[in-house]
Design a protein around this motif. Structure first.
Motif, short mmCIF file in Angstrom:
data_model
loop_
_atom_site.label_atom_id
_atom_site.label_comp_id
_atom_site.label_asym_id
_atom_site.label_seq_id
_atom_site.Cartn_x
_atom_site.Cartn_y
_atom_site.Cartn_z
N THR A 1 36.35 -16.21 -4.29
CA THR A 1 36.95 -14.95 -3.83
C THR A 1 36.01 -14.27 -2.87
N ALA A 2 36.56 -13.34 -2.09
CA ALA A 2 35.73 -12.57 -1.16
C ALA A 2 34.68 -11.77 -1.92
N ASP A 3 35.05 -11.25 -3.10
CA ASP A 3 34.08 -10.50 -3.90
C ASP A 3 32.91 -11.39 -4.34
N GLU A 4 33.21 -12.64 -4.67
CA GLU A 4 32.14 -13.55 -5.05
C GLU A 4 31.22 -13.86 -3.86
N VAL A 5 31.82 -13.98 -2.67
CA VAL A 5 30.99 -14.17 -1.47
C VAL A 5 30.08 -12.96 -1.29
N ALA A 6 30.65 -11.75 -1.43
CA ALA A 6 29.86 -10.53 -1.27
C ALA A 6 28.74 -10.46 -2.29
N ALA A 7 29.06 -10.79 -3.53
CA ALA A 7 28.07 -10.69 -4.60
C ALA A 7 26.93 -11.69 -4.42
N ASN A 8 27.22 -12.80 -3.76
CA ASN A 8 26.22 -13.86 -3.60
C ASN A 8 25.63 -13.91 -2.19
#
Length: 288
Positions: free
Chosen positions: A268-275
């Motif tokens: 997800t985009a949120d996972e990209v942001a978090a990582n």
């Protein structure tokens, strides 16, 4: 030993600055040098055939084998005509050094399509069309050396300058062209590389001989790339102040492109942001 005895070398943009330094260097090493230069001003406009003629005469007065070839390379037809002229006169062309170009500053809101196309025509299209024209003769000979010109202003974000979007686009296009032609030419003895030179020339507003960053300090590296001693393609030779560093982009070990990048997974985009702190890791490995 790097020598060019009985070899014919075509150099574009050879009437002044870096191109003239390249011509002098390879001619001193035994080459017959053909100097192409349409005599454009520092903005890439206009023509003056005397620029190439006078440069060739200057080299002849130094006892070197040099001749001007007055063909414009702003089109595919012109590039092919230039190579045909060389092959008709000399029957061979052992090396091509594409140096012609200029630096033009236009911020994003001021770039005109005509200016962008003009930059691409000389800096990116011309080396492709010149290589295309030279390819059959080099392939038949089983030998050829092609040197294109890129720039660290395009390769490295820390050296980017505002207003150079068109210039950077053309110089990065050269890298892609060089990579592909290096692969295509390898089996036929055609070695293709690029140089990223820095020298104080009229592009810097410097007309007299500089006390540093001299064109002559770049020329030995270009002479090597254009010689039979250079046996590997796909390199970018950074050259400045008598120092040289060859570089290329290489994939990390263990990558199975494109299925396994051996990288951070995210769905997800949120996972990209978090990582992102793990994803955005520049390659800054120290040199040995």
């Amino acid at each position: 030993m790097v020598r060019f005895d009985r070899q014919v070398v075509l150099i574009t943009g050879a009437g002044r600055g870096l191109g003239l330094a390249y011509a002098r260097c390879v001619a001193r090493l035994g080459a017959t040098v053909l100097l192409q230069d349409n005599g454009a001003n520092s903005a890439g406009h206009g023509t003056d055939p005397q620029v190439a003629e006078q440069a060739a005469e200057q080299l002849r007065l130094e006892g070197l084998d040099a001749r001007a070839v007055l063909v414009d390379i702003g089109s595919r037809e012109g590039c092919h005509a230039l190579v045909r002229s060389v092959l008709t006169i000399h029957g061979r062309m052992d090396a091509l050094i594409h140096n012609a170009g200029w630096v033009a500053y236009n911020n994003i809101d001021a770039i005109e399509e005509s200016a962008f196309d003009h930059m691409m025509a000389i800096a990116a299209k011309a080396p492709l069309w010149l290589a295309q024209a030279a390819w059959p003769a080099m392939k038949t000979a089983g030998y050829g050396r092609i040197v294109m010109t890129t720039s660290c202003r395009a390769l490295f974000p820390q050296y980017v300058q505002s207003g150079l979007a068109s210039y950077a686009a053309a110089k990065l296009a050269v890298v892609g062209i060089m990579n592909v032609l290096a692969a295509e030419g390898q089996q036929d003895g055609i070695i293709v590389n690029a140089v990223s030179p820095v020298a104080k020339t009229r592009m810097w507003g410097v007309e007299e001989e500089p006390d540093e960053l001299r064109p002559s300090d770049v020329a030995p590296g270009v002479a090597y790339l254009a010689s039979s001693q250079c046996a590997e393609g796909g390199w970018i030779l950074r050259a400045a102040n008598g120092q040289f560093h060859a570089t290329k982009a290489l994939e990390a070990e263990g990558v199975d492109y494109p299925r396994d990048l051996r990288a951070v997974g995210a769905s997800t985009a949120d996972e990209v942001a978090a990582n992102w702190v793990l994803i955005a890791v520049p390659s800054l490995e120290p040199r040995s």
